[in-house]
Each structure stands twice: as C-alpha cells, then as structure tokens.
Design a protein around this motif. Structure first.
Motif, PDB file in Angstrom:
ATOM      1  N   GLU A 292     -26.482  10.093   0.212  1.00 23.72           N
ATOM      2  CA  GLU A 292     -26.568   8.692   0.620  1.00 23.72           C
ATOM      3  C   GLU A 292     -26.944   8.571   2.097  1.00 23.72           C
ATOM      4  OE1 GLU A 292     -26.304   5.982  -1.323  1.00 23.72           O
ATOM      5  OE2 GLU A 292     -26.003   7.236  -3.094  1.00 23.72           O
ATOM      6  N   ASP A 293     -27.645   7.502   2.415  1.00 22.67           N
ATOM      7  CA  ASP A 293     -28.054   7.217   3.785  1.00 22.67           C
ATOM      8  C   ASP A 293     -26.824   7.183   4.699  1.00 22.67           C
ATOM      9  OD1 ASP A 293     -29.760   6.565   5.874  1.00 22.67           O
ATOM     10  OD2 ASP A 293     -29.666   4.419   5.468  1.00 22.67           O
ATOM     11  N   GLY A 294     -26.915   7.896   5.803  1.00 24.79           N
ATOM     12  CA  GLY A 294     -25.815   7.928   6.760  1.00 24.79           C
ATOM     13  C   GLY A 294     -24.784   9.001   6.502  1.00 24.79           C
ATOM     14  N   LYS A 295     -24.882   9.708   5.369  1.00 21.44           N
ATOM     15  CA  LYS A 295     -23.925  10.771   5.051  1.00 21.44           C
ATOM     16  C   LYS A 295     -24.474  12.107   5.552  1.00 21.44           C
ATOM     17  CE  LYS A 295     -21.129   8.168   2.608  1.00 21.44           C
ATOM     18  NZ  LYS A 295     -19.759   7.913   2.941  1.00 21.44           N
ATOM     19  N   SER A 296     -23.578  13.012   5.858  1.00 25.11           N
ATOM     20  CA  SER A 296     -23.972  14.337   6.338  1.00 25.11           C
ATOM     21  C   SER A 296     -24.168  15.289   5.159  1.00 25.11           C
ATOM     22  CB  SER A 296     -22.896  14.897   7.269  1.00 25.11           C
ATOM     23  OG  SER A 296     -21.723  15.217   6.533  1.00 25.11           O
ATOM     24  N   ALA A 297     -24.793  16.421   5.449  1.00 24.22           N
ATOM     25  CA  ALA A 297     -24.949  17.453   4.425  1.00 24.22           C
ATOM     26  C   ALA A 297     -23.584  17.956   3.957  1.00 24.22           C
ATOM     27  CB  ALA A 297     -25.798  18.608   4.961  1.00 24.22           C
ATOM     28  N   ASP A 298     -22.621  18.018   4.858  1.00 25.97           N
ATOM     29  CA  ASP A 298     -21.265  18.444   4.472  1.00 25.97           C
ATOM     30  C   ASP A 298     -20.630  17.446   3.506  1.00 25.97           C
ATOM     31  OD1 ASP A 298     -21.403  20.759   5.993  1.00 25.97           O
ATOM     32  OD2 ASP A 298     -20.411  19.858   7.740  1.00 25.97           O
ATOM     33  N   GLU A 299     -20.844  16.155   3.749  1.00 27.83           N
ATOM     34  CA  GLU A 299     -20.309  15.140   2.840  1.00 27.83           C
ATOM     35  C   GLU A 299     -21.002  15.222   1.477  1.00 27.83           C
ATOM     36  OE1 GLU A 299     -18.971  11.401   5.552  1.00 27.83           O
ATOM     37  OE2 GLU A 299     -21.078  12.036   5.752  1.00 27.83           O
TER      38      GLU A 299
ATOM     39  N   ALA B 135     -22.230  17.985   0.224  1.00 26.07           N
ATOM     40  CA  ALA B 135     -21.700  19.203  -0.404  1.00 26.07           C
ATOM     41  C   ALA B 135     -20.395  18.909  -1.130  1.00 26.07           C
ATOM     42  CB  ALA B 135     -21.509  20.301   0.634  1.00 26.07           C
ATOM     43  N   GLU B 136     -19.513  18.136  -0.514  1.00 28.15           N
ATOM     44  CA  GLU B 136     -18.240  17.796  -1.150  1.00 28.15           C
ATOM     45  C   GLU B 136     -18.468  16.952  -2.407  1.00 28.15           C
ATOM     46  OE1 GLU B 136     -15.264  19.123  -0.494  1.00 28.15           O
ATOM     47  OE2 GLU B 136     -16.392  20.319   0.956  1.00 28.15           O
ATOM     48  N   ALA B 137     -19.373  15.982  -2.313  1.00 28.30           N
ATOM     49  CA  ALA B 137     -19.677  15.148  -3.480  1.00 28.30           C
ATOM     50  C   ALA B 137     -20.300  15.994  -4.594  1.00 28.30           C
ATOM     51  CB  ALA B 137     -20.632  14.015  -3.081  1.00 28.30           C
ATOM     52  N   PHE B 138     -21.184  16.926  -4.235  1.00 28.01           N
ATOM     53  CA  PHE B 138     -21.822  17.792  -5.229  1.00 28.01           C
ATOM     54  C   PHE B 138     -20.790  18.710  -5.889  1.00 28.01           C
ATOM     55  CE2 PHE B 138     -24.307  21.532  -6.571  1.00 28.01           C
ATOM     56  CZ  PHE B 138     -25.178  20.903  -7.446  1.00 28.01           C
ATOM     57  N   LYS B 139     -19.842  19.223  -5.107  1.00 28.30           N
ATOM     58  CA  LYS B 139     -18.772  20.055  -5.671  1.00 28.30           C
ATOM     59  C   LYS B 139     -17.992  19.275  -6.729  1.00 28.30           C
ATOM     60  CE  LYS B 139     -18.070  22.943  -1.601  1.00 28.30           C
ATOM     61  NZ  LYS B 139     -17.213  23.227  -0.431  1.00 28.30           N
ATOM     62  N   ASP B 140     -17.736  18.006  -6.457  1.00 30.94           N
ATOM     63  CA  ASP B 140     -17.039  17.167  -7.434  1.00 30.94           C
ATOM     64  C   ASP B 140     -17.859  17.000  -8.706  1.00 30.94           C
ATOM     65  OD1 ASP B 140     -14.880  16.843  -5.737  1.00 30.94           O
ATOM     66  OD2 ASP B 140     -15.517  14.859  -5.025  1.00 30.94           O
ATOM     67  N   VAL B 141     -19.165  16.775  -8.537  1.00 32.97           N
ATOM     68  CA  VAL B 141     -20.048  16.564  -9.693  1.00 32.97           C
ATOM     69  C   VAL B 141     -20.077  17.796 -10.592  1.00 32.97           C
ATOM     70  CG1 VAL B 141     -22.480  16.265 -10.359  1.00 32.97           C
ATOM     71  CG2 VAL B 141     -21.471  14.771  -8.625  1.00 32.97           C
ATOM     72  N   ILE B 142     -20.090  18.988  -9.997  1.00 32.82           N
ATOM     73  CA  ILE B 142     -20.195  20.214 -10.807  1.00 32.82           C
ATOM     74  C   ILE B 142     -18.846  20.888 -11.041  1.00 32.82           C
ATOM     75  CG2 ILE B 142     -22.596  20.592 -10.087  1.00 32.82           C
ATOM     76  CD1 ILE B 142     -21.497  23.010  -8.410  1.00 32.82           C
ATOM     77  N   SER B 143     -17.771  20.181 -10.829  1.00 32.18           N
ATOM     78  CA  SER B 143     -16.443  20.789 -10.939  1.00 32.18           C
ATOM     79  C   SER B 143     -16.165  21.389 -12.317  1.00 32.18           C
ATOM     80  CB  SER B 143     -15.353  19.768 -10.581  1.00 32.18           C
ATOM     81  OG  SER B 143     -15.372  18.686 -11.492  1.00 32.18           O
ATOM     82  N   ASN B 144     -16.762  20.855 -13.367  1.00 29.40           N
ATOM     83  CA  ASN B 144     -16.525  21.378 -14.720  1.00 29.40           C
ATOM     84  C   ASN B 144     -17.523  22.460 -15.135  1.00 29.40           C
ATOM     85  OD1 ASN B 144     -14.279  19.753 -15.200  1.00 29.40           O
ATOM     86  ND2 ASN B 144     -15.579  18.050 -15.840  1.00 29.40           N
ATOM     87  N   VAL B 145     -18.523  22.739 -14.303  1.00 30.61           N
ATOM     88  CA  VAL B 145     -19.505  23.784 -14.596  1.00 30.61           C
ATOM     89  C   VAL B 145     -18.889  25.127 -14.226  1.00 30.61           C
ATOM     90  CG1 VAL B 145     -21.825  24.651 -14.106  1.00 30.61           C
ATOM     91  CG2 VAL B 145     -21.396  22.173 -14.121  1.00 30.61           C
ATOM     92  N   ASN B 146     -18.997  26.099 -15.140  1.00 30.74           N
ATOM     93  CA  ASN B 146     -18.410  27.409 -14.863  1.00 30.74           C
ATOM     94  C   ASN B 146     -19.411  28.521 -15.136  1.00 30.74           C
ATOM     95  OD1 ASN B 146     -18.128  28.298 -17.687  1.00 30.74           O
ATOM     96  ND2 ASN B 146     -16.672  26.599 -17.822  1.00 30.74           N
ATOM     97  N   THR B 147     -18.962  29.759 -14.980  1.00 24.65           N
ATOM     98  CA  THR B 147     -19.867  30.909 -15.071  1.00 24.65           C
ATOM     99  C   THR B 147     -20.387  31.163 -16.483  1.00 24.65           C
ATOM    100  OG1 THR B 147     -17.952  32.384 -15.226  1.00 24.65           O
ATOM    101  CG2 THR B 147     -18.926  32.068 -13.040  1.00 24.65           C
ATOM    102  N   ASP B 148     -19.847  30.488 -17.493  1.00 19.47           N
ATOM    103  CA  ASP B 148     -20.388  30.601 -18.854  1.00 19.47           C
ATOM    104  C   ASP B 148     -21.539  29.625 -19.088  1.00 19.47           C
ATOM    105  OD1 ASP B 148     -18.535  32.557 -19.561  1.00 19.47           O
ATOM    106  OD2 ASP B 148     -17.045  31.065 -20.168  1.00 19.47           O
ATOM    107  N   ASP B 149     -21.753  28.718 -18.149  1.00 22.58           N
ATOM    108  CA  ASP B 149     -22.790  27.690 -18.280  1.00 22.58           C
ATOM    109  C   ASP B 149     -24.085  28.123 -17.600  1.00 22.58           C
ATOM    110  OD1 ASP B 149     -21.001  25.866 -19.577  1.00 22.58           O
ATOM    111  OD2 ASP B 149     -20.142  25.379 -17.623  1.00 22.58           O
TER     112      ASP B 149
END
Length: 142
Positions: free
Chosen positions: A36-43, A45-59
């Motif tokens: 999102e506009d005004g957000k940092s790459a670190d922010e 990264a945290e949002a992306f971690k949440d999005v992929i939280s259910n993805v695991n090494t079998d996927d």
C-alpha cells in the motif's frame, strides 16, 4: 496444495484476485497482497507473512508479481526463502489477467515447472493489438 500468490504495488494484486474470482470462482488456492502507498517494505513483509501463514513445505507456489525487481516481489521472495519455501516456488513478473487466469486454471494439471512454462507461453501469446474498424465516410451521401 498448489497456490497462486499475487503481489503488487498498491491494490493491483487484490483487484486482480477479485477479477479472477469473477472468472474462476472464489478459491482458497489464490492469495494476494499489495504494498500500500506509504507503507514500508518491512510492513509489506509482515502483511505477506500473514497472507501465506497457512502455506507450508508440502505446498507449491506460483508467485506472480507486477514488476521484476520491484519491492513487493523481492520482499515476497525473501519471506518465502525465510519460510523455507524457495524450492517449491516459481516466480513470474509482469502479471496480467490472462497470465494469472491461466496459472490458476492449469496449475493442478501439471508439474510446477510445466505450469510455469505454460503460463509464460500463454501470456506471451495473449498480447495482441486490437484494431478498431474505421468507417469510410466518403461512401455516405449527405
């Protein structure tokens, strides 16, 4: 499960996911995250971690980004690497609707590498000029 994950600047990834839902139905194997506009790459990264939280090494993952080298795609790749998912991830930049739809519909019918190759081939073939017909006014009587 094989996932198609969309990342972008702004709301492009979420909008593309919405359009894909209209064409292919709502699916649990389609995820999206935008920087999102005004957000940092670190922010992001945290949002992306949440999005992929259910993805695991079998996927497996087809990661589609708006720009090669852009912050969303490079950050997403870093998060995927930190989570130990790099080997089962294929990354494509320059996403558009035909590419994403092809990825979503064909990913389960073939290996991850074959799906990546098919998606790239299909996307390249989908780029065409649309010519508008021009009426000839000289033939009309006034």
């Amino acid at each position: 499960m094989k996932y198609v994950i969309l990342v972008s600047h702004g709301k492009f990834a979420d909008g593309l996911a919405n359009a894909l839902g209209m064409l292919a139905g709502q699916r649990k194997d389609l995820l999206s995250c935008g920087l999102e506009d005004g957000k940092s790459a670190d922010e992001f990264a945290e949002a992306f971690k949440d999005v992929i939280s259910n993805v695991n090494t079998d996927d497996e993952i087809l990661l589609l980004g708006d720009l090669i080298g852009g912050s969303p795609l490079t950050t997403a790749c870093n998060v995927i690497n930190e989570k130990g998912l790099t080997e089962q991830t294929r990354v494509i930049g320059g996403m558009n609707l035909p590419l994403a739809l092809t990825a979503l519909l064909m990913k389960d019918a073939m290996s991850l590498d074959d799906a990546k190759d098919g998606v790239l081939s299909e996307a390249q073939g989908a780029l065409k000029e649309f010519l508008l017909a021009v009426e000839d006014d000289e033939d009309e009587e006034v």
